[in-house]
Enzyme design. Sequence first.
Site, PDB file in Angstrom:
ATOM      1  N   LYS A   1       0.837  -1.205   0.000  1.00 57.44           N
ATOM      2  CA  LYS A   1       0.000   0.000   0.000  1.00 57.44           C
ATOM      3  C   LYS A   1       0.870   1.253   0.000  1.00 57.44           C
ATOM      4  CE  LYS A   1      -1.965   1.551   3.768  1.00 57.44           C
ATOM      5  NZ  LYS A   1      -2.848   1.726   4.946  1.00 57.44           N
TER       6      LYS A   1
ATOM      7  N   ASP B   1      -6.330   0.500   0.311  1.00 56.09           N
ATOM      8  CA  ASP B   1      -6.556   0.674   1.746  1.00 56.09           C
ATOM      9  C   ASP B   1      -7.950   0.172   2.083  1.00 56.09           C
ATOM     10  OD1 ASP B   1      -8.206   2.564   0.632  1.00 56.09           O
ATOM     11  OD2 ASP B   1      -7.325   4.276   1.665  1.00 56.09           O
TER      12      ASP B   1
END
Length: 211
Positions: free
Chosen positions: A121, A139
């Site tokens: 991420k 996310d």
Amino acid sequence: MTKKERALKAVEILKELYPEAICSLNASNPFELLVAVRLSAQCTDARVNLVTPALFEKYKTLDDYCNADVKDIEKIIHSCGFYKSKAESIVDMALGVRDRFGGKVPDNIEDLITLNGVGRKTANLIVGDVYGKESIVVDTHMIRISNRIGLVAEKDPKKIEFALKKIIPKEEGSDFCHRIVLFGRDVCSARKPLCDECKMSEICKKVGVKK
């Protein structure tokens, strides 16, 4: 409607809702952004932005972080939570960038994820925002919304990343992710999505489902 068509429609709707797609974390250089993203784990971006000015004022260069007292960083970032592990990560990240990458934050996911505290991420955000390369930041907002609007039927972040890279135009990836975050906060929240007033309802497969 195919997933590709659905994705292009989602891109169009989000562009209309949020013309300016910007990262909500404040930073003035690649390493500061790396630090800010690390601090944002299990913490709001708003809180991180309250903490980082003091941190960035005291630690101005990569060498400053490399030579930092972890205990001092802990004190500054305490309110972000998990401050001990985050402080250790920040110093170790700095050492990794200096000693293994010549002082430059890597421009690819494979190298970035070798740094302490950096997952896919974070790596995707750096690759997209700093270097303008193809990226999909997965996310909690992306996981929830991409499933709700039928772009994926998957909960694993890495699988979602690769699935979305097949249907989101490369040049739109980074901005799409920032807009998803804004949309998730404003409209499509986890507990109380505003389905009745959502412009995404025409392509959403979960209209009216409050979960």
